[in-house]
Design a protein around this motif. Sequence first.
Motif, PDB file in Angstrom:
ATOM      1  N   ASP A  25      -8.630   0.497  -3.836  1.00 12.98           N
ATOM      2  CA  ASP A  25      -8.285  -0.740  -4.547  1.00 12.98           C
ATOM      3  C   ASP A  25      -8.663  -1.956  -3.708  1.00 12.98           C
ATOM      4  O   ASP A  25      -8.579  -1.933  -2.476  1.00 12.98           O
ATOM      5  CB  ASP A  25      -6.782  -0.808  -4.841  1.00 12.98           C
ATOM      6  CG  ASP A  25      -6.362   0.090  -5.986  1.00 12.98           C
ATOM      7  OD1 ASP A  25      -7.239   0.659  -6.661  1.00 12.98           O
ATOM      8  OD2 ASP A  25      -5.139   0.219  -6.211  1.00 12.98           O
ATOM      9  N   TYR A  60      -1.127  -0.971  -4.160  1.00  9.82           N
ATOM     10  CA  TYR A  60      -2.555  -0.856  -3.852  1.00  9.82           C
ATOM     11  C   TYR A  60      -2.806   0.579  -3.408  1.00  9.82           C
ATOM     12  O   TYR A  60      -2.158   1.079  -2.504  1.00  9.82           O
ATOM     13  CB  TYR A  60      -2.964  -1.819  -2.735  1.00  9.82           C
ATOM     14  CG  TYR A  60      -2.752  -3.272  -3.074  1.00  9.82           C
ATOM     15  CD1 TYR A  60      -3.508  -3.891  -4.056  1.00  9.82           C
ATOM     16  CD2 TYR A  60      -1.807  -4.028  -2.396  1.00  9.82           C
ATOM     17  CE1 TYR A  60      -3.318  -5.227  -4.366  1.00  9.82           C
ATOM     18  CE2 TYR A  60      -1.614  -5.369  -2.689  1.00  9.82           C
ATOM     19  CZ  TYR A  60      -2.374  -5.955  -3.680  1.00  9.82           C
ATOM     20  OH  TYR A  60      -2.186  -7.281  -3.977  1.00  9.82           O
ATOM     21  N   ARG A  61      -3.758   1.223  -4.056  1.00 12.26           N
ATOM     22  CA  ARG A  61      -4.092   2.613  -3.720  1.00 12.26           C
ATOM     23  C   ARG A  61      -5.447   2.667  -3.027  1.00 12.26           C
ATOM     24  O   ARG A  61      -6.198   1.696  -3.080  1.00 12.26           O
ATOM     25  CB  ARG A  61      -4.087   3.457  -4.989  1.00 12.26           C
ATOM     26  CG  ARG A  61      -2.691   3.514  -5.606  1.00 12.26           C
ATOM     27  CD  ARG A  61      -2.573   4.570  -6.637  1.00 12.26           C
ATOM     28  NE  ARG A  61      -3.330   4.223  -7.828  1.00 12.26           N
ATOM     29  CZ  ARG A  61      -3.098   4.715  -9.017  1.00 12.26           C
ATOM     30  NH1 ARG A  61      -2.147   5.575  -9.197  1.00 12.26           N
ATOM     31  NH2 ARG A  61      -3.823   4.363 -10.044  1.00 12.26           N
ATOM     32  N   ILE A 115       0.847  -1.208   0.000  1.00 17.77           N
ATOM     33  CA  ILE A 115       0.000   0.000   0.000  1.00 17.77           C
ATOM     34  C   ILE A 115       0.874   1.246   0.000  1.00 17.77           C
ATOM     35  O   ILE A 115       0.647   2.192  -0.761  1.00 17.77           O
ATOM     36  CB  ILE A 115      -0.962  -0.024   1.215  1.00 17.77           C
ATOM     37  CG1 ILE A 115      -1.998  -1.142   1.032  1.00 17.77           C
ATOM     38  CG2 ILE A 115      -1.649   1.323   1.385  1.00 17.77           C
ATOM     39  CD1 ILE A 115      -2.804  -1.460   2.285  1.00 17.77           C
ATOM     40  N   GLN A 140      -9.679   4.916   2.353  1.00 17.80           N
ATOM     41  CA  GLN A 140      -9.459   6.206   1.684  1.00 17.80           C
ATOM     42  C   GLN A 140      -8.502   7.083   2.475  1.00 17.80           C
ATOM     43  O   GLN A 140      -7.695   7.797   1.911  1.00 17.80           O
ATOM     44  CB  GLN A 140     -10.799   6.943   1.491  1.00 17.80           C
ATOM     45  CG  GLN A 140     -11.774   6.208   0.607  1.00 17.80           C
ATOM     46  CD  GLN A 140     -11.272   6.023  -0.819  1.00 17.80           C
ATOM     47  OE1 GLN A 140     -10.610   6.886  -1.373  1.00 17.80           O
ATOM     48  NE2 GLN A 140     -11.583   4.892  -1.409  1.00 17.80           N
ATOM     49  N   GLY A 166       2.414   2.017  -3.319  1.00 15.99           N
ATOM     50  CA  GLY A 166       1.488   2.366  -4.393  1.00 15.99           C
ATOM     51  C   GLY A 166       0.972   1.195  -5.210  1.00 15.99           C
ATOM     52  O   GLY A 166       0.217   1.389  -6.160  1.00 15.99           O
TER      53      GLY A 166
END
Length: 149
Positions: free
Chosen positions: A30, A26-27, A21, A74, A24
Amino acid sequence: MRSTPEQPPYQKIAAELRRSIRTGRYRPGDRLPSARELMEQHGIANGTAQNALNLLKQEGVAYSVHGRGSFVAQDLSRAEPPALPAEGHHPCSGELAALTAQVGALSAQVAELCALVTSLRAAERPRNGDLELSPRGAVEAPRLRYGGR
């Protein structure tokens, strides 16, 4: 997957997902690998995979949607594990007590409404000799016999 004695496998997998994460891969928003995918990738048991995903959820790094999977949160400002609350006290315990009381009150109201509906239905039942509406909307009347028929 082999783990070192100081760190259980689920913590290592959670740390690996956290790194992915941060880099980047997984953003926010995602979908993260499912427990089944983690099992296949790392050769671990389902419980270990679930524990890794649950740890990320507890940390605020991920959230889950029933039937859809786990996703990157988020707001990643809480990407590190939160400090543990003092023993016997949880920051949400007051809110939990209030919600429990509200649920109890709502349950009592639902029971009252059910009893009221039951009594209203009993009062609306037609008595013998009354005209009734059939499901088709036609009026049904009791059969009358004339003479010797």
